[in-house]
Design an enzyme around this catalytic site. Structure first.
Site: not given
Ligand code: 5GP
Ligand code: MG
Length: 199
Positions: A119, A122
């Site tokens: 999705d 981040d």
């Molecule tokens: P990362 O590991 O890249 O920080 O985060 C990715 C995961 O964090 C995504 O798959 C999602 O589940 C969650 N995530 C990151 N940012 C958001 C956001 O703005 N909204 C939501 N609902 N989930 C997020």
């Molecule tokens: Mg996720």
């Protein structure tokens, strides 16, 4: 190998008013249903052009990807297989907890082309860890596709091969993305009211 990535639209900081019947906790609309639909059609064409009718295993990262994945794979006409991997880092709210693989893929990926679909990219930990996990099965190639990308909080150097939209550093919900498991069913991407989020 290069990919056909059409330029991903950069979504501005300006929010539109929440749509009619939106939950009260929604501060505003970031990406409308029609913008999502147009962009996913374009992403599907990019992916279709790159893979043509070759063997491809699409691996969705549960659970945030469910709606995006359902719409994306219906744009593809090749002989694809769909599998899922469970990854969890956000527990109840918006702060990152320990990372955990909660479900493994069931398909034999050895020697195959794999496209991870998530999705949102981040900090980058999820995509990195999922990539590492799938690489253990020695696929021929792994690429990745994310609906949304937030560059502001990146901690790991990782890029997705296909990106739907580049968005500002908002906590977004809807179109599969949750806050404490709610809001996944909203047909658009919205921003939650700051009062719900931890300071
Ligand atoms: P990362 O590991 O890249 O920080 O985060 C990715 C995961 O964090 C995504 O798959 C999602 O589940 C969650 N995530 C990151 N940012 C958001 C956001 O703005 N909204 C939501 N609902 N989930 C997020
Ligand atoms: Mg996720």
């Amino acid at each position: 190998m290069t990919t056909t990535q059409t330029e991903s639209p950069r979504v501005s900081l300006d929010l539109s008013p929440p749509p009619p019947n939106a939950p009260e906790s929604l501060k505003g609309l970031l990406i409308s249903e029609s913008s999502l639909s147009d962009r996913i059609q374009q992403l599907g064409q990019d992916i279709q052009q790159d893979y043509q009718n070759e063997d491809l295993v699409v691996v969705g990262v549960l659970s945030g990807t469910i709606i995006f994945l359902a719409d994306l794979v219906r744009q593809l006409s090749g002989p694809i297989e769909v599998d899922f991997i469970g990854a969890s880092s956000y527990r109840d709210g918006t702060t990152s907890g320990d990372f955990e693989i909660t479900r493994s893929t069931k398909t034999d990926l050895k020697g195959r082309r794999v496209l991870i679909v998530d999705d949102i990219l981040d900090a980058g930990h999820t995509l990195t860890r999922v990539h590492e996990q799938l690489a253990q099965q020695e696929p021929k190639e792994i690429r990745s596709c994310v609906l949304l990308e937030k560059t502001a909080r990146r901690q790991v150097q990782i890029e997705a091969d296909y990106v739907g939209f580049k968005i500002p550093d908002y906590f977004v919900v809807g179109y599969g993305l949750d806050f404490a498991e709610r809001y996944r069913n909203l047909p658009y991407v919205g921003v939650l009211d700051d009062s719900l989020l931890a300071p």
